[in-house]
Design an enzyme around this catalytic site. Structure first.
Site, short mmCIF file in Angstrom:
data_model
loop_
_atom_site.label_atom_id
_atom_site.label_comp_id
_atom_site.label_asym_id
_atom_site.label_seq_id
_atom_site.Cartn_x
_atom_site.Cartn_y
_atom_site.Cartn_z
N HIS A 24 -6.06 6.02 17.66
CA HIS A 24 -6.70 7.06 17.23
C HIS A 24 -8.29 6.81 17.56
O HIS A 24 -9.34 7.03 16.74
CB HIS A 24 -6.53 7.90 15.98
CG HIS A 24 -6.57 7.03 14.73
ND1 HIS A 24 -7.67 6.17 14.10
CD2 HIS A 24 -5.97 7.04 13.60
CE1 HIS A 24 -7.44 5.68 13.10
NE2 HIS A 24 -6.46 6.10 12.89
N HIS A 79 2.05 4.69 2.33
CA HIS A 79 1.29 5.57 2.86
C HIS A 79 1.86 6.37 4.05
O HIS A 79 2.55 6.01 4.67
CB HIS A 79 0.11 4.55 3.83
CG HIS A 79 -0.89 5.31 4.39
ND1 HIS A 79 -1.39 6.40 4.30
CD2 HIS A 79 -1.68 4.85 5.53
CE1 HIS A 79 -2.45 6.57 5.10
NE2 HIS A 79 -2.41 5.63 5.88
N GLU A 81 0.42 7.83 6.64
CA GLU A 81 -0.04 8.13 8.26
C GLU A 81 1.11 7.82 9.09
O GLU A 81 1.92 6.94 8.69
CB GLU A 81 -1.32 7.33 8.26
CG GLU A 81 -1.77 7.59 9.64
CD GLU A 81 -3.24 7.18 10.04
OE1 GLU A 81 -3.84 6.58 9.01
OE2 GLU A 81 -3.84 7.71 10.97
N ASP A 83 1.63 6.14 11.55
CA ASP A 83 1.95 4.65 12.19
C ASP A 83 2.95 4.03 11.14
O ASP A 83 3.62 3.02 11.38
CB ASP A 83 0.50 4.00 12.33
CG ASP A 83 -0.22 3.84 11.23
OD1 ASP A 83 -0.41 4.87 10.75
OD2 ASP A 83 -1.17 3.09 10.88
N HIS A 152 -6.15 4.20 2.87
CA HIS A 152 -6.77 4.97 3.84
C HIS A 152 -6.84 6.43 3.89
O HIS A 152 -7.88 7.01 4.08
CB HIS A 152 -6.32 4.42 5.19
CG HIS A 152 -7.02 5.03 6.28
ND1 HIS A 152 -5.99 5.56 7.45
CD2 HIS A 152 -8.02 5.70 6.66
CE1 HIS A 152 -6.70 5.93 8.30
NE2 HIS A 152 -7.87 6.24 8.02
N ASP A 174 -2.58 -0.36 4.46
CA ASP A 174 -3.78 -0.43 5.45
C ASP A 174 -4.74 -1.73 4.84
O ASP A 174 -5.42 -2.27 5.67
CB ASP A 174 -4.53 0.97 5.62
CG ASP A 174 -3.88 1.71 6.73
OD1 ASP A 174 -3.15 1.20 7.51
OD2 ASP A 174 -4.05 2.96 6.55
N TYR A 202 -11.56 -3.63 11.94
CA TYR A 202 -10.72 -2.77 11.44
C TYR A 202 -11.45 -2.11 10.28
O TYR A 202 -11.56 -0.99 10.12
CB TYR A 202 -9.57 -3.43 11.02
CG TYR A 202 -8.30 -3.01 10.26
CD1 TYR A 202 -7.23 -2.42 10.78
CD2 TYR A 202 -8.62 -2.59 8.88
CE1 TYR A 202 -6.15 -1.88 10.23
CE2 TYR A 202 -7.61 -1.86 8.22
CZ TYR A 202 -6.35 -1.58 8.92
OH TYR A 202 -5.16 -1.01 8.26
N HIS A 233 -0.83 -4.01 8.82
CA HIS A 233 -1.09 -4.35 10.25
C HIS A 233 -1.51 -5.71 10.40
O HIS A 233 -2.37 -6.13 9.42
CB HIS A 233 -2.29 -3.57 10.74
CG HIS A 233 -2.10 -1.99 10.66
ND1 HIS A 233 -1.30 -1.16 11.68
CD2 HIS A 233 -2.62 -0.89 9.76
CE1 HIS A 233 -1.31 0.12 11.39
NE2 HIS A 233 -2.04 0.27 10.48
FE1 FEO Z 1 -3.63 4.93 7.59
FE2 FEO Z 1 -2.24 2.09 9.34
O1 FEO Z 1 -2.43 4.01 8.69
#
Ligand code: FEO
Length: 402
Positions: A24, A79, A81, A83, A152, A174, A202, A233
């Site tokens: 993104h 979360h 999002e 991903d 996040h 995250d 990050y 991640h």
């Molecule tokens: Fe806020 Fe890795 O997603």
């Protein structure tokens, strides 16, 4: 033991993405990973998070290498999002016996994302957890859920597993992540300076503007008796937990090590670059660390990481059509969104007739919350040698840096 086992009863079932180069808008030169985990207690099996949808088949294969999906008792969504939740609708039919757990906001956001593919009653049945809620999976393993809104997204939470017979693990989603693809899953199996750089990048590109909230949540997370952090991640932390938690404290407080200067600019016919180079020379002659980036050749995800670390940010642009040069406008907009803290700013640039870029830079820096120096550098066409004497302006900058 399979190739997916991180430690006894804990398995990595995510996807290591060596291909992704743009996340993104954030440049991921070294790829990323979408981490998901399976924890077993002997009594129960827990799956934590999903992966980006294009990698669902890899993820499902990993799950099947660890257990029969029908044996999964709980799916925790930390979360929403995409991903981490993108595979949620595809996964459901493989988990007929799993209870789904998410934060209260997580339940809302799952519904708002997947209403076209998932029956409403599935969302109705999700266990919405709040701070203090726990899940006992037997044999001394117990999860505690801690919402971490805005790390996040508003729905974000961490799942902390206390293991009376083993290691306490924070599944932090995250938080404490890095966009880094590596086959080695632990911090101490990789180059720690590379991991810390990616963790810092990050933070700068994703979390920096949320620092006020992060600073409030960190003590709550830091108080947990953590042995291991498994983020969503990058690599897991087992040896350098103190280092990454301390780094988050420092970054979220906007602490800066000493005086350092970032010069970021673009140039049309070389005049703004002449100013940038002279500023670089004048600052570096004083023994102050200074880095110079021309935006044509630099990546703004990297540049904002340097901006987070710098005490002063000097921004330069030639005037184009009475305003900013395009890449400078783009960078300033990105920087404004991320809101680096505790900075001193200065504007410089060249122009042909009416000017305008320097005024725009000052406006942008002030909107970002940067303390802008009264002095500015605005030179017409090609600077003469005597125009490039910046000693007194750098004196003022250094004095302001303290
Ligand atoms: Fe806020 Fe890795 O997603």
């Amino acid at each position: 033991m399979t190739h997916l086992e991180l430690m006894k009863d804990v398995n990595f079932v995510g996807y290591i993405d060596f291909e992704v180069r743009n996340f993104h808008g954030y440049s991921t030169h070294k790829g990323s990973s979408y981490n998901a985990y399976i924890v077993k207690s002997g009594n129960k099996t827990v799956l934590i998070d999903t992966v980006k949808r294009p990698y669902f088949e890899y993820y499902l294969k990993n799950i099947k290498d660890v257990c029969d999906p029908k044996e999964i008792d709980y799916l925790i969504i930390n979360h929403v999002e995409m991903d981490h939740s993108g595979s949620f609708p595809l996964l459901l039919k493989h988990l007929p016996n799993a209870e789904i757990i998410a934060s209260t906001r997580g339940v809302d956001n799952l519904r708002l994302h997947f209403h076209e593919e998932v029956e409403s009653e599935v969302f109705d049945k999700i266990r919405a957890v709040k701070e203090g809620d726990t899940l006992d999976i037997g044999n001394g393993k117990k999860f505690a859920f801690v919402p971490i809104p805005m790390i996040h997204w508003p729905d974000s939470m961490v799942s902390f597993m206390i293991d009376e017979n083993g290691k306490n693990i924070l599944f932090s989603n995250d938080a404490f992540g890095q966009h880094l693809a590596t086959s080695m899953r632990w911090d101490d199996e990789n180059d720690i300076s590379e991991i810390m750089w990616e963790a810092e990048k990050y933070y700068a590109n994703i979390l920096l503007h949320l620092s006020g909230l992060i600073a409030k949540v960190l003590p709550k997370v830091g108080a947990l008796p953590i042995d291991i952090i498994c983020p969503s991640h990058g690599v897991c932390w087992r040896t350098h937990i103190g280092k990454i938690v301390e780094a988050y404290k420092k970054w979220s407080a906007g602490e800066i090590d000493g005086k350092s200067v970032l010069i970021v600019y673009d140039t049309m016919w070389g005049s703004t670059e002449k100013i940038a180079k002279e500023l670089f020379k004048e600052i570096s002659h004083r023994g102050i660390t200074v880095k110079r980036f021309r935006l044509t050749n630099a990546d703004y995800s990297d540049v904002i990481t340097e901006a987070m670390k710098a005490k002063a940010i000097l921004v330069g642009s030639p005037t184009l059509n009475n305003g900013l040069y395009p890449l400078v406008a783009e960078y300033l907009s990105y920087q404004r969104g991320l809101k680096p803290m505790n900075k001193i700013g200065m504007a410089f640039g060249s122009y042909g007739w009416g000017g305008g870029a320097v005024k725009e830079i000052i406006k942008e820096l002030k909107t970002t919350g940067i303390d802008v120096l009264d002095e500015k550098i605005e030179l017409k066409f090609v600077p003469r040698p005597e125009d490039l004497d910046f000693k007194s302006i750098i004196d003022k900058l250094v004095e302001k840096m303290g």
